[in-house]
Motif scaffolding. Structure first.
Motif, short mmCIF file in Angstrom:
data_model
loop_
_atom_site.label_atom_id
_atom_site.label_comp_id
_atom_site.label_asym_id
_atom_site.label_seq_id
_atom_site.Cartn_x
_atom_site.Cartn_y
_atom_site.Cartn_z
N SER A 140 10.56 0.81 -2.59
CA SER A 140 9.90 2.00 -3.12
C SER A 140 10.51 2.41 -4.48
O SER A 140 11.71 2.27 -4.70
CB SER A 140 10.06 3.16 -2.14
OG SER A 140 9.66 4.37 -2.76
N PRO A 141 9.68 2.95 -5.36
CA PRO A 141 10.24 3.46 -6.63
C PRO A 141 11.23 4.60 -6.38
O PRO A 141 12.10 4.83 -7.21
CB PRO A 141 9.00 3.96 -7.38
CG PRO A 141 7.98 4.22 -6.32
CD PRO A 141 8.24 3.20 -5.26
N ASN A 142 11.09 5.27 -5.25
CA ASN A 142 12.03 6.35 -4.95
C ASN A 142 13.43 5.81 -4.69
O ASN A 142 14.42 6.53 -4.84
CB ASN A 142 11.56 7.14 -3.73
CG ASN A 142 10.33 7.94 -4.04
OD1 ASN A 142 10.34 8.79 -4.92
ND2 ASN A 142 9.24 7.63 -3.35
N ALA A 147 17.99 6.86 1.60
CA ALA A 147 17.44 5.84 0.70
C ALA A 147 16.89 6.47 -0.59
O ALA A 147 17.06 5.93 -1.68
CB ALA A 147 16.34 5.06 1.41
N PHE A 148 16.20 7.62 -0.42
CA PHE A 148 15.59 8.25 -1.59
C PHE A 148 16.52 9.27 -2.24
O PHE A 148 16.17 9.91 -3.22
CB PHE A 148 14.28 8.95 -1.19
CG PHE A 148 13.15 7.99 -0.84
CD1 PHE A 148 13.32 6.62 -0.90
CD2 PHE A 148 11.91 8.48 -0.46
CE1 PHE A 148 12.29 5.75 -0.58
CE2 PHE A 148 10.88 7.62 -0.14
CZ PHE A 148 11.06 6.25 -0.20
N VAL A 201 10.24 -9.40 -12.09
CA VAL A 201 11.30 -8.52 -11.58
C VAL A 201 10.81 -7.77 -10.33
O VAL A 201 11.54 -7.65 -9.34
CB VAL A 201 11.74 -7.53 -12.68
CG1 VAL A 201 12.57 -6.40 -12.10
CG2 VAL A 201 12.55 -8.27 -13.75
N ILE A 202 9.58 -7.31 -10.35
CA ILE A 202 9.04 -6.63 -9.17
C ILE A 202 8.99 -7.60 -7.98
O ILE A 202 9.31 -7.24 -6.85
CB ILE A 202 7.62 -6.07 -9.47
CG1 ILE A 202 7.69 -5.06 -10.61
CG2 ILE A 202 7.01 -5.43 -8.23
CD1 ILE A 202 8.49 -3.81 -10.34
N ARG A 203 8.63 -8.83 -8.27
CA ARG A 203 8.64 -9.84 -7.19
C ARG A 203 10.05 -10.03 -6.64
O ARG A 203 10.25 -10.21 -5.44
CB ARG A 203 8.12 -11.19 -7.73
CG ARG A 203 6.63 -11.28 -7.87
CD ARG A 203 6.24 -12.75 -8.06
NE ARG A 203 4.81 -12.90 -8.20
CZ ARG A 203 4.18 -13.27 -9.31
NH1 ARG A 203 4.89 -13.52 -10.41
NH2 ARG A 203 2.88 -13.40 -9.35
N GLN A 204 11.02 -10.04 -7.55
CA GLN A 204 12.41 -10.21 -7.09
C GLN A 204 12.84 -9.03 -6.23
O GLN A 204 13.50 -9.21 -5.21
CB GLN A 204 13.34 -10.36 -8.31
CG GLN A 204 13.19 -11.70 -9.01
CD GLN A 204 14.03 -11.78 -10.29
OE1 GLN A 204 13.88 -10.97 -11.20
NE2 GLN A 204 14.92 -12.74 -10.36
N TYR A 205 12.45 -7.82 -6.63
CA TYR A 205 12.77 -6.65 -5.80
C TYR A 205 12.13 -6.77 -4.42
O TYR A 205 12.74 -6.43 -3.41
CB TYR A 205 12.27 -5.36 -6.47
CG TYR A 205 13.17 -4.82 -7.55
CD1 TYR A 205 14.54 -4.71 -7.35
CD2 TYR A 205 12.66 -4.39 -8.76
CE1 TYR A 205 15.38 -4.20 -8.34
CE2 TYR A 205 13.49 -3.88 -9.75
CZ TYR A 205 14.84 -3.78 -9.54
OH TYR A 205 15.66 -3.27 -10.51
N ASP A 238 0.84 -1.20 0.00
CA ASP A 238 0.00 0.00 0.00
C ASP A 238 0.88 1.26 0.00
O ASP A 238 0.61 2.22 -0.72
CB ASP A 238 -0.90 0.02 1.24
CG ASP A 238 -2.01 -1.02 1.15
OD1 ASP A 238 -2.25 -1.53 0.05
OD2 ASP A 238 -2.62 -1.32 2.20
N THR A 239 1.92 1.22 0.82
CA THR A 239 2.81 2.39 0.91
C THR A 239 3.53 2.62 -0.41
O THR A 239 3.61 3.76 -0.91
CB THR A 239 3.86 2.15 2.03
OG1 THR A 239 3.17 1.85 3.24
CG2 THR A 239 4.74 3.37 2.23
#
Lengths: 470, 540
Positions: free
Chosen positions: B188-190, B148-149, B103-107, A213-214
Motif C-alpha cells: 500500500s502507498p500508506n 504498518a501505516f 519498481v512497483i513490480r519489485q515492491y 484493487d485494494t
C-alpha cells in the motif's frame, strides 16, 4: 465480463491457455519492425582528434582514406573483428555528437536527445531530460519495451551513468538486471503442463487482483490528501498499479522460453558475459513470441567503474575496471591509474590500457555479434531471419578521448528496418558546429525505421542533419 | 548512552525553544509568540518544501523487520529489496524519485514474499486470536494496520482490508487470506510513502514562516525515521494519539527513550554508511591478493563498530570521530595497520596517533576513496563530506591531453587545487589504507588546504604538516560543525537544503560548535526543533 470471473472461468477450463500469446512462425504474414538497443561502457577507443601522439587507428577500416563512406573490407578494424561474420549486416557510424555536454553524464542523453537534467543540483544524480526513444516508440506502437541490464550499480547508489531509459524528464526506467526475473516476466513461472500448478497460479493471480484493487483504492484516497505538487507522483503510481491489474488479464506474454536461467549471482563482474547472453536469449525469444517489439540491453553502468574483466574465455584478466582501462587507453590522468600493493606502486601503462582496452571492446562486440547471430537464427513471422526486420544498435556513451565528440555506434539489421550494412560511414565532425551530427538525428532515424515518422527527437535544434541507415 | 548526560542535554534544549502547543499567534506575524531569547530572524524564516518520498530501501527493510518480527535471515528478500533504487539527496538515500513500473513490480514481489515468510514463520507474533472470527480479523487489521501505516486506520481503511481478507478467505482459506492482507499492507502507498502531508491545521508553525505543523502521527514517524530509521513503535504511536507529542516535555521524553533504545544504532549505522559511502565498498572488486569478502566485511565492521561506540558509549564528538587513535579490528585488519592483533576479534585497540586519526584513516574510507584516483577522491571526500564545499563537476566538452597536470593546467587546476593537495596528504597510505613506510618521517606529506572560492573558515586554510594537526583543525572548526549539521539535516529531511533553510543550518552549526562538537546534542536539537515538527505549506 468481470475480470475475476474471467480468470475464474479460465481456472476451470481444461483448454489451452487463451491469454498466452503465440505467434505463427514462418507463416508468411507481415513481420513487425523490431528494435534492440545495446550499450556498453565508455567508448570504442577512438583515438582520432586527440593529441597527435595518442592516435590509435584500430577502430577505422584499413581501406578508409577520407571522405564520407567506405565499404567494409573483409578484415574489420581490430576492435570490431568479432563482427566479421556479420560484415554485410553492419554499419559502422563514426562521428556522432552527444546531446549532453559533459561526457560522464552522457548516458542521460544517449536515447533522449536532451542534455542531462539535474533536479537536485549539479552535484547530485542526473537524469534524462525527456523520454528515451524506446519508451517513445513503445507508446507509439502500443507495446511495452523490455528493458534489460547487467548490474547498473543501483544498490550502491552510485551517482549517474546508471539509467539511459526514461519515460519522461527525470523519470528513469529501472531495467531488469536479473535474467531470472526477465525470464519470469516474459514466460511466467508456472509449468503449464502441470494442472495443479496452473490452478495454484490462477488462484494466486486472483488474489493479486484483490490486492491491486485494494491498493488502488488506497492510492485514490491518498490522492485526495497530498498537495498538488505531489499529485503527479501518486497518479503515476496509480497508473502503474492499474497496469499491473491489466497485465493480470493477459498473463505472461509467451508460453515458454527455450530454457530456464541457471542459479548464479547476476551482479558479479565475473558473470557479466553470462548475464548478457541470458538477457540476449530472452530478448530474442520475447521478440519472437510477440511479447514486445522493443528491447534495451545495457551492459552495465555506463562508466564501467566497477566492471572488472576476469573472463578466461575472452583471454582477459585485469585488476582494473573498464573505466581505468579506458583512461589508460587515452592516457588520461597517469596518476589515477596507479595503485600501491605491498609498498610497490604500480600504474596501468598506456600500452596495457590499449591491449586490455582492445580486448574489452572485442568482448562487447563479441556479445553484440552473438546477439546478431541469434536474430539470424530465429525465424520471423514472415519466414525470414528475424535480423531482416530488426534494427540492432551497439551504443557507447563516449567518443574521442573520453568526450562526447566522435561517438562511434554500430548498427545492424536488414531491409525490413531500412538497414543497408557492409559500410563504414563518417556522419559528422565534432569540431565544427556546422558539421556536428547530433545523436538526435540517429534517434529520428531509429523512429522512422520502426515506422514512426517524426521530424525531430529530443532537442529540436539538434535535428538539422537528418540521416538514415540505408 | 550516559542517560544523565542525555537528560542534561535535553533540558538544555528545552529552555530556549518555543513550543508548538503553547502558541496561538498567526503564522505570518513576524515575531509573534517568539520566545524573547530566540533570535528575531527565526520569525522571518521559512523552510523548503519536502516533496513526497518513499521509504528508502533501508527504511523499508527496518520497518518490515519491526512490523513482522523478522530478522536478517531472509537474505534473498532483503537482497531483492536492496535492488530497488533510492533517489539521492545530496549523498543520502531518499525515496524522492518517482517509482517506475519496474519498481512497483519489485515492491509487489517483495511484499508477497515477505507476507508469505511472515505467515510461515511469524504467525504467532502477528496474530493472537482466532482469525476464523470476524472480531479477530477486524482486531488484527486495526492493530497491524496502525503499525504498518504508522497511524490509526480510518473506518474506510478497515472496511477495505476486511473485505480483502474475506474475499480471499472464502476461496483460499485463512492463512492465504492473512498472507494476502499482509501483502496488501506492505504494497500500500500508506506503507511505502512518508506521509508528511498529514498536517494539523489547528496548530501554527511557531515562528517558521509559511509552514504548517505536522499532525502528531506524521511527526512521530519523522522522529522515528530520524532516530531509528524505522517505524514508530506502539509507545510512540500511543504518545502521538494521546497528544503527548504536542509539547516539548512529551517530545523530550520520547527522544530520551528512543536514543536509549538499541534501534538508535540503526540510524548511527545508516547515516555513517551513507555519509562515508560504505555501500560502494561492498561492490568494489579488486584482485589484490589480500582483497576478499571477509576483508571487505572487516573494514566495514571496524567503521560501524567505531561509530557505534563513539555515539552510544563515547562522547559523540566530532573530534573523536575524526581524531581518535583507537579502533576495533580483527587479525587481518591489524596486519593491514601494522599492529598486533587483539586477543578477540574487533576488540578495541590503540593505534599510532601519528598514523591513524579516526575515520579519516579507516581502511574502509581510504579504500573506498583510494581505489580510483586516490588523491582526487580522498581530497574530494574531505572537501565534500567534511567541509561541504564540493567543487563543481568538470566543465563540459573538456578534451584532455594525457600529458597535462591537473594542478597546473586550466581549467582543471581551478577545482583540483581544492582537492588534490588535501588528498596528497594521504599519499603515505596505499589504496587499501596501509601505511607504506611507517617508520619514515619523510613519508608524511602535508595536507594543503586552498580556498580559491573563499568559502572556508580561514583557520582551515593552510598547510598542515601532520595528520594529527590536520584532524585537530578540522575537528575544532565551526565550518566543519556547520557541515556536519548540514549532513544530518539532509539525512533527517530526506532532501537537500536550499537558501530558505540557511537559518536552520546556521543555528544548528553554531549550536554544535558551542556544544564542543557533540553530535548527539545536534541530533537532539534537530528532533526538538519547531521546524522539524512542521512542513512547508503546500503550494496551490
Amino acid at each position: 465480463m468481470n475480470r475475476r470471473l474471467f480468470l475464474g472461468g479460465i481456472a476451470g477450463a481444461a483448454a489451452s491457455i487463451p491469454f498466452l500469446r503465440t505467434f505463427p512462425i514462418g507463416a508468411n504474414s507481415a513481420a513487425l519492425p523490431k528494435l534492440i538497443l545495446m550499450s556498453s561502457p565508455n567508448g570504442f577507443l577512438v583515438g582520432r582528434n586527440g593529441n597527435t601522439n595518442l592516435n590509435y587507428e584500430g577502430w577505422q577500416p584499413s581501406n578508409f582514406s577520407g571522405g564520407g563512406e567506405v565499404a567494409l573490407p573483409e578484415r574489420l578494424p581490430e576492435v570490431f573483428r568479432p563482427l566479421e561474420p556479420h560484415r554485410g549486416r553492419i554499419l559502422l557510424l563514426d562521428g556522432l555528437f552527444g546531446a549532453e555536454a559533459h561526457a560522464h553524464c552522457g548516458s542521460a542523453g544517449l536515447l533522449t536527445g536532451f542534455p542531462a537534467s539535474f533536479p537536485n543540483g549539479r552535484n547530485a544524480t542526473f537524469f534524462g531530460g525527456g523520454p528515451s526513444v524506446d519508451q517513445f516508440l513503445g507508446s507509439q506502437l502500443g507495446v511495452d519495451p523490455l528493458n534489460l541490464a547487467f548490474n547498473i550499480q543501483l544498490q550502491a547508489m552510485e551517482k549517474g551513468e546508471r539509467y539511459w531509459c526514461y519515460t519522461k524528464k527525470d523519470a528513469p526506467v529501472t531495467p531488469i538486471q536479473d535474467p531470472r526475473v526477465a525470464f519470469t516476466r516474459v514466460f511466467g513461472d508456472v509449468d503449464l503442463s502441470d494442472a495443479a500448478a496452473r490452478r495454484a497460479a490462477e488462484a494466486r493471480q486472483i488474489r493479486r487482483g484483490h490486492v491491486l484493487d485494494t491498493v488502488a483504492q488506497d492510492l485514490k484516497s491518498m490522492l485526495q490528501k497530498v498537495p498538488a505538487s505531489d499529485r503527479p507522483r501518486i497518479e503515476q503510481h496509480l497508473e502503474h498499479v492499474d497496469k499491473l491489474n491489466t497485465d493480470l488479464l493477459s498473463g505472461p506474454a509467451c508460453a515458454d522460453g527455450s530454457s530456464d536461467v541457471g542459479d548464479y549471482d547476476p551482479f558479479k563482474s565475473q558473470n557479466f558475459p553470462r548475464v548478457i547472453r541470458d538477457h540476449s536469449r530472452i530478448a530474442v525469444e520475447a521478440l519472437a513470441c510477440g511479447a514486445t517489439q522493443i528491447v534495451t540491453l545495457q551492459c552495465g553502468h555506463m562508466g564501467g567503474a566497477r566492471l572488472i574483466p576476469n573472463w578466461p574465455e575472452f583471454d582477459i584478466s585485469s585488476t582494473y575496471a573498464d573505466h581505468a582501462i579506458a583512461h589508460a587507453f587515452a592516457d588520461l590522468d597517469g596518476a589515477g591509474r596507479c595503485k600501491t600493493v605491498n609498498n610497490v606502486r604500480t600504474c596501468l601503462p598506456r600500452s596495457t590500457g590499449i591491449t586490455q582496452g582492445i580486448k574489452m571492446q572485442r568482448v562487447y562486440n563479441k556479445l553484440f555479434a552473438e546477439l546478431i547471430n541469434r536474430l539470424k537464427n530465429t525465424i520471423d513471422t514472415d519466414g525470414r531471419p528475424m535480423i531482416e526486420n530488426t534494427l540492432v544498435a551497439h551504443i557507447k556513451p563516449m567518443g574521442t578521448n573520453h568526450s562526447r565528440t566522435n561517438l562511434m555506434w554500430v548498427v545492424a539489421g536488414g531491409d525490413g528496418v531500412g538497414v543497408r550494412g557492409g559500410r563504414y560511414q563518417i556522419v559528422g565532425n565534432g569540431k565544427s558546429d556546422g558539421e556536428k551530427r547530433w545523436v538526435n538525428n540517429f534517434l529520428v532515424a531509429v523512429c522512422r525505421s520502426m515506422g514512426v515518422d517524426v521530424e525531430t527527437f529530443g532537442q529540436k535544434s539538434n535535428c538539422r542533419r537528418p540521416m538514415s541507415f540505408d | 548512552m550516559d542517560s544523565m548526560r542525555l537528560i542534561g542535554a535535553l533540558c538544555a534544549l528545552l529552555l530556549p525553544l518555543p513550543t508548538l502547543s503553547g502558541c496561538t499567534g498567526m503564522v505570518h506575524e513576524p515575531g509573534a509568540q517568539n520566545d524573547p531569547g530566540e533570535p528575531q530572524a527565526n520569525a522571518r524564516s521559512a523552510i523548503s518544501a519536502s516533496p513526497l518520498r518513499r521509504l528508502t530501501s533501508t527504511e523499508y527493510r527496518n520497518t518490515a523487520q519491526d512490523l513482522l518480527g523478522q530478522g536478517d535471515e531472509l537474505t534473498a528478500i532483503w537482497s531483492e529489496l536492496a535492488s530497488i533504487p533510492d533517489g539521492d539527496a545530496h549523498g543520502f538515500a531518499s525515496g524522492n524519485i518517482a517509482a517506475d513500473l519496474e519498481v512497483i513490480r519489485q515492491y509487489q514481489s517483495v511484499a508477497e514474499k515477505l507476507a508469505e515468510a511472515a505467515v510461515s514463520t511469524q504467525r504467532s507474533f502477528l496474530v493472537s486470536c482466532d482469525l476464523g472470527t470476524p472480531e479477530c480479523v477486524e482486531q488484527f487489521i486495526t492493530q497491524f494496520g496502525r503499525r504498518a501505516f504508522r497511524r490509526p486506520l480510518s473506518s474506510a481503511d478497515v472496511e477495505r482490508y476486511v473485505a480483502l481478507y474475506r474475499a480471499v478467505s472464502e476461496a483460499d482459506g485463512l492463512d492465504l487470506a492473512l498472507e494476502t492482507v499482509i501483502a496488501g499492507f506492505l504494497f500500500s502507498p500508506n506503507f511505502l510513502y512518508h506521509k508528511e502531508f498529514m498536517t494539523n491545521a489547528s496548530q501554527n508553525s511557531n515562528g517558521v514562516d509559511g509552514a504548517i505543523a505536522l499532525d502528531p502521527y506524521a511527526f512521530a514517524s519523522r522522529l522515528s525515521y530520524l532516530l531509528w530509521s524505522s517505524m514508530p513503535d506502539d509507545e510512540l504511536l500511543d504518545a502521538a494519539g494521546a497528544g503527548d507529542l504536542d509539547d516539548d516535555t512529551g517530545v523530550a521524553a520520547q527522544v530520551e527513550r528512543m536514543v536509549d533504545d538499541p534501534r538508535f544504532a540503526r540510524t548511527i549505522n545508516n547515516f555513517h554508511e551513507q555519509w562515508l559511502e560504505l555501500s560502494l565498498l561492498e561492490s568494489t572488486e579488486r584482485t589484490d591478493p589480500e582483497w576478499n569478502d571477509s576483508l571487505k566485511q572487516a573494514m566495514r565492521q571496524e567503521t560501524m563498530q567505531f561509530v557505534d561506540y563513539v555515539w552510544r558509549q563515547g562522547d559523540a564528538r566530532i573530534e573523536t570521530l575524526l581524531g581518535a587513535s583507537f579502533s576495533f579490528v580483527n587479525g587481518p585488519l591489524a596486519e593491514l595497520y601494522g599492529i598486533d592483533p587483539p586477543s578477540k576479534d574487533f576488540d578495541r585497540v590503540d593505534l599510532n596517533p601519528d598514523e591513524r586519526s579516526g575515520l579519516l584513516t579507516h581502511a574502509s574510507v581510504l579504500t573506498q576513496f583510494g581505489t580510483v584516483f586516490p588523491e582526487v577522491h580522498r581530497g574530494l571526500f574531505i572537501r565534500d563530506r567534511i567541509l561541504c564545499d564540493r567543487p563543481p563537476p568538470p566543465p563540459p566538452d573538456l578534451e584532455l591531453d594525457g600529458t597535462v597536470s591537473r594542478l597546473e593546467t586550466q581549467p582543471c587546476s581551478g577545482c583540483h587545487v581544492s582537492m588534490d593537495p588535501i588528498g596528497q596528504g594521504f599519499a603515505g597510505y596505499d589504496s587499501m589504507g596501509r601505511k607504506e613506510n611507517p617508520d619514515s618521517a619523510d613519508d608524511r606529506p602535508a595536507f594543503q588546504v586552498h580556498d580559491n572560492s573563499r568559502s572556508l573558515d580561514p583557520s582551515l586554510v593552510g598547510t598542515f604538516s601532520s595528520l594529527r594537526e590536520f584532524a585537530r583543525r578540522l575537528a575544532t572548526s565551526e565550518h566543519v560543525a556547520r557541515c556536519m549539521s548540514t549532513e544530518w539535516f539532509r539525512f533527517a529531511m530526506g532532501r537537500g537544503e536550499s537558501e530558505r533553510d540557511a537559518w536552520v543550518l546556521d543555528q544548528l552549526g553554531t549550536d554544535l560548535a558551542e556544544a564542543d562538537g557533540d553530535l548527539r546534542h545536534l541530533l537532539l536539537r534537530i528532533a526538538m526543533s519547531p521546524w522539524f515538527r512542521a512542513r512547508a505549506e503546500a503550494t496551490p
